[in-house]
Structures are given as structure tokens and as C-alpha cells.
Design an enzyme around this catalytic site. Structure first.
Site, PDB file in Angstrom:
ATOM      1  N   SER A  99       0.671  -1.009   0.013  1.00 54.22           N
ATOM      2  CA  SER A  99       0.172  -0.089  -0.288  1.00 54.22           C
ATOM      3  C   SER A  99       0.768   1.504  -0.119  1.00 54.22           C
ATOM      4  O   SER A  99       2.098   1.484  -0.466  1.00 54.22           O
ATOM      5  CB  SER A  99      -0.974  -0.552   1.414  1.00 54.22           C
ATOM      6  N   ASN A 100       0.579   2.399   0.660  1.00 53.47           N
ATOM      7  CA  ASN A 100       1.076   3.771   0.760  1.00 53.47           C
ATOM      8  C   ASN A 100       0.415   5.109   1.442  1.00 53.47           C
ATOM      9  O   ASN A 100      -0.619   3.867   2.581  1.00 53.47           O
ATOM     10  CB  ASN A 100       0.952   4.482  -0.602  1.00 53.47           C
TER      11      ASN A 100
END
Length: 218
Positions: free
Chosen positions: A25-26
Site C-alpha cells: 500500500s502507501n
């Protein structure tokens, strides 16, 4: 062209699972997308907010749809795109996902390799059926900010793009203030420095209003 009545907004990150307990993810918090939804409601738009996982509470008076992965977001955006007059793609979707996510937790091994495959580009796909809709994108870059943002704007047929830069010293995720540049398809640039995300949402909708007025006068 009548003013847009239905605004479709995406927000937050997406999660791409490697196994049941790990994912790619981020650091996106989704704040700008939620501020955009709040601003749209204040201007009497009907708002559909599609959000990846965040800790934020959805604004009142929006139709809220929660998703997790990029593929789920693509499917949901496609479901509502036809009824939208404007799409604002503020979500920080994961560009890649695991080619073969495991159904059981991966036990620690040394070494370990992970094969990734490219996720679909949601905004580019929607732009193929743009019609009279207004399309707004976001770009987060570590270098060549304006150059890369212009390439993205042209490639995806956007009306305008909101671009900002990030590095180790300047991380925009979750911060209430942001510095960015708004570039439209006519080449106009508007630089904003240390503006709150709440105020940025207002600037973006002012830009949408300007585009709508231009279409109406044509």
C-alpha cells in the site's frame, strides 16, 4: 452544458494483499478526498465517495462506498461513472498487486521474492468514455513535477490535474497543509503554497465551476 449535479470522488489508499496478514500500500490518509466530498456537499452537489481503507469518518449527506483493493475500486467506479457529471480521482491506488497472493500466512524464509503485476489504470479507462464529463486527476512526484504531471494530464485526457512533490523531508500524507500546482488542459498553471486541504478543495471546485461556465458559453 448544465452544471455538474453528481460528483464521483475516489479517496484513500488501496491495499493489495500478499497473504492474509500482509499487503502492499502507501501512506495516503484519504484526507483530500474527504475534504473534496465535504466541499461538494456544501455546494449542493450529489456526492458519491468511494474510499479505500482510512480512519476518517465520511462526511454527512454523501453516498459512501468502502473498497479495499484497486480492482474493487475499478469495479465500483465503473458502476457509478455513467451517472456522474464529474469524476475526481483523488485516491492513491496501488500501481501493483501480488501476482499470486497466498491464502495462508507466508512463513519467514530467506531469501524471498515477490512477483508483482500491474494494476489497471482506472482514470485512463474512464477517460475513454469521458463524453462531456469533467475529469480531474492527481499526481504525486519525486522529481520533474510539472513535466510528469503534464504527461499524465495529456495521456488520460483530463480537464486538469493537481500535482505535488514528495521527498523524505516533505511528506504530504495526512498533513493539513499542502503545496501543489494545478495544471489544466490549456496549459494554465496555478501554484499554491502551504494551503490547507480544506481550502484546496474549494479551489478545485472553483476550477470545476470555471470549466462548466466555459462549456455553457461554447
Amino acid at each position: 452544458m448544465t452544471p455538474p449535479k453528481v460528483v464521483l470522488i475516489t479517496s484513500g489508499p488501496t491495499w493489495e494483499f500478499i497473504d492474509p496478514v500482509r499487503f502492499i500500500s502507501n501512506p495516503s490518509t484519504g484526507r483530500i478526498g474527504y475534504e473534496l466530498a465535504r466541499e461538494a456537499v456544501s455546494r449542493n452537489f450529489r456526492v458519491i465517495l468511494i474510499s479505500g481503507p482510512t480512519r476518517l469518518i465520511p462526511p454527512k449527506n454523501v453516498r459512501f462506498i468502502s473498497v479495499v483493493t484497486t480492482l474493487e475500486m475499478r469495479k465500483t467506479v465503473g458502476r457509478f461513472f455513467k451517472q456522474a457529471d464529474c469524476l475526481i480521482m483523488a485516491a492513491a491506488v496501488s500501481d501493483y498487486r501480488a501476482a499470486n497472493p497466498r491464502t495462508q500466512k507466508i512463513k519467514i524464509k530467506q531469501p524471498m521474492s515477490l512477483k508483482l503485476v500491474r494494476n489497471p489504470d482506472i482514470l485512463q479507462k474512464m477517460s475513454k468514455n469521458k463524453g462531456k464529463r469533467i475529469l480531474v486527476g492527481f499526481a504525486l512526484e519525486t522529481r520533474d513535477l510539472v513535466k510528469n504531471a503534464r504527461l499524465k494530464l495529456d495521456k488520460k485526457g483530463l480537464d486538469f490535474i493537481v500535482a505535488n512533490k514528495t521527498d523524505i523531508r516533505q511528506m504530504p500524507f495526512g498533513n493539513n497543509k499542502i503545496s501543489c500546482v494545478i495544471i489544466d488542459k490549456f496549459g494554465n498553471e496555478k501554484k499554491l503554497k502551504n494551503i490547507s486541504k480544506r481550502k484546496l478543495a474549494g479551489v478545485i471546485f472553483d476550477k470545476i465551476d470555471t470549466i462548466t461556465q466555459r462549456h455553457s458559453a461554447a
